[in-house]
Motif scaffolding. Structure first.
Motif, PDB file in Angstrom:
ATOM      1  N   GLU B  44       0.855  -1.190   0.000  1.00 14.68           N
ATOM      2  CA  GLU B  44       0.000   0.000   0.000  1.00 14.68           C
ATOM      3  C   GLU B  44       0.887   1.234   0.000  1.00 14.68           C
ATOM      4  O   GLU B  44       1.959   1.233   0.598  1.00 14.68           O
ATOM      5  N   VAL B  45       0.422   2.281  -0.681  1.00 13.40           N
ATOM      6  CA  VAL B  45       1.206   3.516  -0.763  1.00 13.40           C
ATOM      7  C   VAL B  45       0.357   4.674  -0.261  1.00 13.40           C
ATOM      8  O   VAL B  45      -0.748   4.896  -0.757  1.00 13.40           O
ATOM      9  N   TYR B  46       0.842   5.362   0.776  1.00 11.79           N
ATOM     10  CA  TYR B  46       0.133   6.532   1.279  1.00 11.79           C
ATOM     11  C   TYR B  46       1.035   7.746   1.193  1.00 11.79           C
ATOM     12  O   TYR B  46       2.073   7.798   1.835  1.00 11.79           O
ATOM     13  N   VAL B  50       5.724   3.823   1.010  1.00  9.61           N
ATOM     14  CA  VAL B  50       5.304   2.466   0.684  1.00  9.61           C
ATOM     15  C   VAL B  50       5.242   1.624   1.953  1.00  9.61           C
ATOM     16  O   VAL B  50       6.180   1.618   2.752  1.00  9.61           O
ATOM     17  N   TYR B  51       4.138   0.943   2.161  1.00 14.10           N
ATOM     18  CA  TYR B  51       4.005   0.015   3.278  1.00 14.10           C
ATOM     19  C   TYR B  51       3.782  -1.381   2.716  1.00 14.10           C
ATOM     20  O   TYR B  51       2.877  -1.576   1.907  1.00 14.10           O
ATOM     21  N   ILE B  53       2.335  -4.719   3.623  1.00 14.34           N
ATOM     22  CA  ILE B  53       1.475  -5.292   4.645  1.00 14.34           C
ATOM     23  C   ILE B  53       1.618  -6.808   4.552  1.00 14.34           C
ATOM     24  O   ILE B  53       1.205  -7.418   3.564  1.00 14.34           O
TER      25      ILE B  53
END
Lengths: 475, 112
Positions: B44-46, B50-51, B53
């Motif tokens: 996931e990118v916020y 970049v994370y 998970i």
């Protein structure tokens, strides 16, 4: 102690009540169209702060959503009172040393229905003061994004009150007050790029450094818990921004219409640019990115909105989206501070770009009362803009640091304890839980009727821990 | 008695519980869980950060059943939960010493 406060407060109210009533006789110069427009714009700008609350609230983890939203809502309450008592006078009262307004309008004394031609000649003075109040509200609310998820609520209240009085009010005077030094310098700031966005962004950066990083940054996924909430908030901000920028024309005419369209254009361009950056870097455009880009565009057009045309707005918005994206996703991580929700990355950086862009793109063909920018053959405006940016950064940064040191000395610690940070602000600062967990429905609830208020945070622990919830199926 | 802990894809729950009902399973406990295994997590990118998970949402079904049902139940669950892709989940089987129905005090197989 509490009694002394109450007596003091009542005495204060009495003093204001006994002051001679303001002049309520309406002057003939009042234009009903302008007044309607400014009152409506004031309401629009007011709505931006609840919008900001949702914008920020969606970006925090769910245990901190109330803590985050409450900060913005509390600011609406506290500044609404502060502005009447002292804020408006400090910002717009008659000038002292080009730095601060006088105390002549304390408690709105003398701020009546007669227009004040120094600021807005066709609307009641109180309408102008009300419009300005909404700007004074949203500015400290913007800072809360930088220290989100870790500040103690009582400390936040004192910090906000001091910041509004000692940073915002003088800055507003510098830029907009008659004889304020930036106004005299020829700086152009149509709707508050320096006063609102650079000041809150820089103050947020200082606060983020001062408070330190959130627990778990870098090792845990500190990700938004409700992006639809953030987009709803961004929508309300975008909507309210029409009042912010078009309303800053202070008359319902062609200048307001021009500010309206460039505001919308820059928001769109900012969103497009941010989304394009994301696609280039990560392959996908995100909802949060599109919303962030729109806000970046809105921030950057704010100082320029009364001085540029729509094509310039596209350039300003596109560049704002790109600059803020690079800052938030690359530079921030290299500098290593934890501006939780990018108050500096979007408002500080976007606001700085906007102030400089005003010095580049401004043209008298849009607003004869303005000035030409560098691209229209006048380099002086750009230097005035850069001086005002640097002065704002220096003043807001330094003053915020001093205020933080003072509140730290008063309260001992600014941050919540480590244990409270793990439990979240909602439970530990407000004793509430934003979302009912399924454990409650399945009868695993902790305590349904608590007799002791003190037992609430402790008793609530099992409920948080069992958020995975289990459902019993019997057939 | 044996306990079956079945980790499955969330969207397979209805199909499996229907099939188990048809077989005659009276009760089960279902939990929403997070887990990781052979299946890769997701990215996931916020705001450009970049994370990765690692934990993915799964459903855990817990069943306590008589020993002689175990093979049948495993067959049913495998049949319903299998997509052929990595991430279909696992079934863990363990012995259960006793079971007591709280209301009546019945013990063993008649309590489950």
């Amino acid at each position: 102690m509490k009694k002394t406060f109450l007596v003091f407060f009542l005495a204060l109210l009495l003093i204001f009540a006994l002051l001679p009533a303001s002049a309520y006789a309406a002057e003939t110069a009042i234009d009903t169209g302008d007044t309607t427009f400014i009152l409506f714009s004031s309401a629009l700008v007011m709505l931006m702060t609840p919008g900001l609350a949702l914008f920020y609230g969606g970006m925090v983890r769910k245990k901190n959503v109330l803590g985050t939203i409450t900060q913005s809502f509390f600011i609406i309450a506290i500044i609404s009172v502060q502005w009447i008592l002292i804020g408006y006078s400090l910002a717009f009262g008659s000038d002292n040393f080009h730095l601060i307004g006088s105390l002549q309008w304390l408690g709105f004394h003398g701020v009546g229905m007669a227009p004040n031609p120094d600021y807005a000649a066709t609307i009641p003075h109180q309408a102008f003061a009300t419009f300005q109040l909404m700007f004074a509200i949203i500015t400290p609310a913007l800072i809360t994004g930088a220290f989100a998820e870790r500040m103690r609520f009582p400390v936040f209240i004192v910090f906000t009150l001091l910041w509004a009085t000692l940073v915002y009010d003088p800055l507003a005077h510098w830029v907009w007050g008659v004889n304020g030094w930036m106004r005299n310098l020829g700086t152009l700031d149509f709707a508050g790029g320096t006063v609102v966005h650079i000041s809150s962004g820089v103050s947020g950066l200082v606060a983020a450094y001062f408070l330190g990083k959130r627990k778990g940054l870098g090792s845990e996924a500190l990700v938004p818990h409700n992006i639809p909430m953030t987009l709803m908030g961004a929508g309300l901000l975008w909507f309210g921004w029409f009042g912010f920028n078009a309303g800053s024309a202070l008359t319902a005419g062609s200048l307001a219409a021009s500010a309206f369209i460039v505001t919308n254009t820059a928001a769109g361009a900012g969103a497009l640019a941010w989304a394009a950056c994301e696609v280039y870097r990560h392959g996908k455009a995100t909802a949060l990115g599109i919303a962030s880009g729109a806000i970046a565009g809105l921030v950057s057009i704010t100082p320029a909105s009364g001085f540029v045309g729509p094509l310039s707005a596209i350039a300003i918005g596109l560049l704002s989206g790109i600059i803020c994206f690079i800052f938030v996703s690359v530079i921030k991580h290299k500098l290593g501070y934890d501006d939780s929700l990018d108050a500096f990355g979007i408002h500080g950086v976007g606001g700085t770009w906007g102030a400089i862009a005003t010095g580049l793109f401004a043209t008298k063909s849009v607003n004869p009362a303005g000035a030409d920018g560098l691209f229209y053959g006048n380099p002086h405006l750009l230097s005035a803009q850069i001086i005002s940016v640097l002065a704002t950064i220096a003043f807001a940064g330094l003053a915020t640091l001093i205020i933080l040191k003072v509140v730290k000395a008063i309260f001992g610690s600014i941050r919540v304890s480590e244990e409270d940070e793990i439990l979240g602000l909602d439970l530990t600062q407000h004793g509430e839980d934003a979302y009912d967990s399924s454990a409650y429905e399945t009868g695993m609830a902790y305590i349904t009727q608590s007799t002791s208020l003190n037992s609430v945070p402790k008793a609530a622990i099992p409920r948080t821990a069992s958020s995975s919830g289990s459902v019993i199926c019997e057939n | 008695m044996k306990k079956l802990e079945c980790i499955i894809r969330p969207n397979k729950l209805d199909e499996i519980s229907d099939a188990l009902n048809l077989y005659g399973i009276q009760g089960m406990t279902v939990s929403q869980v997070m887990g990781c295994g052979l299946q890769k997590g997701r990215r996931e990118v916020y705001r450009g950060t970049v994370y990765d998970i690692h934990l993915l949402p799964k459903i855990k079904i817990e069943l306590v059943i008589p020993d002689n049902w175990v093979d049948d139940i495993i067959k049913i669950i495998r049949e319903k939960a299998n997509t052929g892709e990595i991430g279909d989940g696992k079934i863990f089987v363990s012995p259960i010493e006793n079971a007591i129905r709280i209301r009546t005090g019945e013990q063993g197989n008649s309590a489950i």
